[in-house]
Write an enzyme that holds these catalytic residues in place. Structure first.
Site, short mmCIF file in Angstrom:
data_model
loop_
_atom_site.label_atom_id
_atom_site.label_comp_id
_atom_site.label_asym_id
_atom_site.label_seq_id
_atom_site.Cartn_x
_atom_site.Cartn_y
_atom_site.Cartn_z
N LYS A 83 0.85 -1.20 0.00
CA LYS A 83 0.00 0.00 0.00
C LYS A 83 0.89 1.25 0.00
O LYS A 83 1.99 1.23 0.57
CB LYS A 83 -0.89 -0.06 1.26
CG LYS A 83 -2.02 0.96 1.31
CD LYS A 83 -2.91 0.68 2.54
CE LYS A 83 -4.00 1.70 2.73
NZ LYS A 83 -4.86 1.43 3.90
N SER A 158 -9.86 1.57 2.98
CA SER A 158 -9.00 2.40 2.18
C SER A 158 -7.96 1.62 1.36
O SER A 158 -7.38 2.17 0.43
CB SER A 158 -8.26 3.39 3.08
OG SER A 158 -7.37 2.71 3.95
N SER A 182 -9.92 -1.14 7.03
CA SER A 182 -9.38 -0.95 5.68
C SER A 182 -8.69 -2.14 5.04
O SER A 182 -8.33 -2.08 3.87
CB SER A 182 -8.42 0.23 5.68
OG SER A 182 -9.16 1.42 5.70
N1 GLN Z 1 -13.19 3.58 6.52
C1 GLN Z 1 -12.50 3.88 7.75
C2 GLN Z 1 -12.17 5.33 7.82
O1 GLN Z 1 -12.38 6.02 6.87
C3 GLN Z 1 -11.33 2.97 7.90
C4 GLN Z 1 -10.03 3.52 7.50
C5 GLN Z 1 -8.89 2.61 7.70
O2 GLN Z 1 -9.02 1.52 8.25
N2 GLN Z 1 -7.73 3.06 7.28
O3 GLN Z 1 -11.71 5.80 8.83
#
Ligand code: GLN
Length: 486
Positions: A83, A158, A182
């Site tokens: 990532k 994400s 995420s």
């Molecule tokens: N969707 C969650 C957020 O926007 C999770 C983000 C993540 O795990 N990096 O905070």
């Protein structure tokens, strides 16, 4: 030399078998993967960049070591990718943010260094929501990522790039990060396996931080065994991250006990809501029946504090994020803007951050401000402690807590515009981050022709139980990995 059929879909196990038996060289495998990425990724958008020269040089070195009989790492020659918020010295790492567009890593993240030391070939960096905030990868400053199962739909987020890269068959495994879901949510939406380890199991050193007390590096792959292969390499204490914990040595063979007999599976009523996608609910209920048939014991449980998990998450997370993002001022980090100091800060951030990130910085700064700190932040920490205790109590009577991973299957681009609706997609995943427990998402069928994920949660550092339940389930379900929309 042609690619042997066992490399489709590409798994770590398949790659290692082909490499170790001499059916393929690391160089050829790397070339073939890069070729596939260059041909097919323009239609998916998982990769922000490929590291062709670096990857091929490393692959040749592995082939050479193999020829001379030099010791090889556990993932020697296996193609992987990371990532965009994990550092690899000398390469760009932007965390999907415009403000970090020229940020080159000054050092390598521990997880990435460990992968390379084990001989894994890092083919490139993968798209993500800006600063890892989002559930669809649409907030990336750079590009959209399409779900390989249906390219009109989002891959989740994400870590949309890491999930899509595995689902498209570009690499055998990828690293993502999971702060509120995420890894698990995109794994669910893309039909692959995704693990968020126990907080402290994996070093966060060299991960661009979102919310440091929730952040954890996680793994995407096609099988639970492959996830374990990566975890064995990356996990364990690291002097550069004081939250990382020492682990006892547990060889792979011991961990992949797939016997479900006698396993106590808690089924929390609070995770099976009327508002969720009925097809996903059905797929998860069908999966639970398979556990039962295989001898597991289903135990209805209640986790009444679940309803407070999302509000707690969306207080602590923006609070920590606003503090972590303070360093992107265009001077210490980020693109410098002209003008006097205060003007320069303002311009750098106004231009450099997207809407979602700005929203969270404002929210976080408000939560931490005098007068509101006690009312919101301190209260959220108190609720966090209670939520954690609720899980610990539940694990006195069950080994695993099973639920859907996501309330919905992959949606179409642009379909969710409202931030609150987007936040609600973390409703089933955020609790594990709040409690610091490990959780995995495994494919468990389809709804509306799209992948559904089954989430399994376990007690702190009980990954072995998680692996047993997840691998055992995939075995009884007769799961075979697929790629793309085949
Ligand atoms: N969707 C969650 C957020 O926007 C999770 C983000 C993540 O795990 N990096 O905070």
């Amino acid at each position: 030399m042609a690619l042997p059929p066992l490399l489709s879909p590409l798994t770590i196990q398949g790659a290692l078998t082909a490499l170790n038996s001499g059916q393929i060289t690391a160089e050829l495998l790397t070339e073939e993967c890069l070729k596939k990425i260059h041909e097919q990724d323009p239609n998916i958008g998982a990769f922000l960049e490929t590291f062709d020269d670096r990857a091929l040089t490393q692959a040749r070195a592995i082939d050479q070591a193999r020829l001379t009989g030099a010791p090889l790492g556990r993932l020697a020659g296996v193609p992987v990718a990371i990532k965009d918020n994990l550092l690899l010295k000398g390469e760009l790492a932007t965390a999907g943010c415009k403000i970090l567009k020229d940020h080159r890593a000054a050092y390598t993240a521990t997880v990435v260094a460990r992968l390379e030391a084990a001989g894994a070939i890092i083919l490139g960096r993968l798209n993500m929501d800006e600063c890892a905030m989002g559930s669809s990868t649409e907030t990336s400053a750079w590009q959209l990522t399409r779900n390989p199962r249906d390219t009109n739909r989002i891959p989740g987020g994400s870590s949309g790039g890491p999930a899509a890269a595995v689902a498209a068959g570009f690499v055998a495994a990828t690293l993502g990060t999971d702060t509120g879901g995420s890894v698990r949510q995109p794994a669910s939406l893309c039909g692959v396996v995704g693990l968020k380890p126990t907080y402290g199991r994996v070093s966060r050193y060299g991960m661009i931080a979102l919310a440091s007390s929730f952040d954890q590096v996680g793994v995407f792959a096609h099988t639970v065994e492959d996830v374990i292969r990566v975890m064995e390499v990356i996990e364990g204490q690291d002097d550069f991250d004081l939250t990382s914990q020492p682990l006892p040595d547990q060889p792979l063979a011991e961990l992949v006990n797939t016997d479900l007999a006698g396993l106590r599976i808690g089924v929390p009523a609070e995770y099976f809501t009327d508002t969720m996608d009925p097809g996903s609910k059905l797929a998860v209920e069908t999966a639970l029946e398979k556990f039962k048939t295989a001898g597991a014991i289903l135990v209805p449980i209640s986790l009444p504090l679940t309803k407070f998990a999302l509000p707690t998450y969306y207080i602590i997370q923006p609070a920590e994020a606003s503090s972590n993002l303070g360093r992107y001022d265009g001077l210490r980090y980020g693109t410098r803007a002209p003008g006097k100091l205060s003007e320069s800060y303002l311009t750098a951030r106004s231009i450099g951050f997207g809407r979602e990130v700005k929203r969270r910085i404002m929210l976080g700064a408000f939560i931490l401000s005098a007068g509101y700190y006690d009312a919101y932040y301190k209260k959220a920490l108190a609720v966090q402690a209670e939520l954690k205790q609720e899980f610990i109590n539940a694990f006195k009577t069950v080994d695993i807590i099973a639920s859907p991973t996501s309330p919905a299957v992959a949606w179409k681009f642009g379909e969710i515009q409202d931030p609150i609706t987007m936040y609600l997609s973390d409703i089933m995943t955020a609790p594990a981050n709040i409690a610091g427990i490990p959780a995995i998402s495994v494919p468990c069928g389809l709804s509306q022709g799209l992948p559904v994920g089954l989430q399994l949660q376990a007690n702190h550092f009980a990954e072995a139980t998680l692996y047993r339940a997840a691998a055992g389930y995939l075995k009884v379900a007769g799961y075979t990995p697929t790629i793309g929309n085949s």
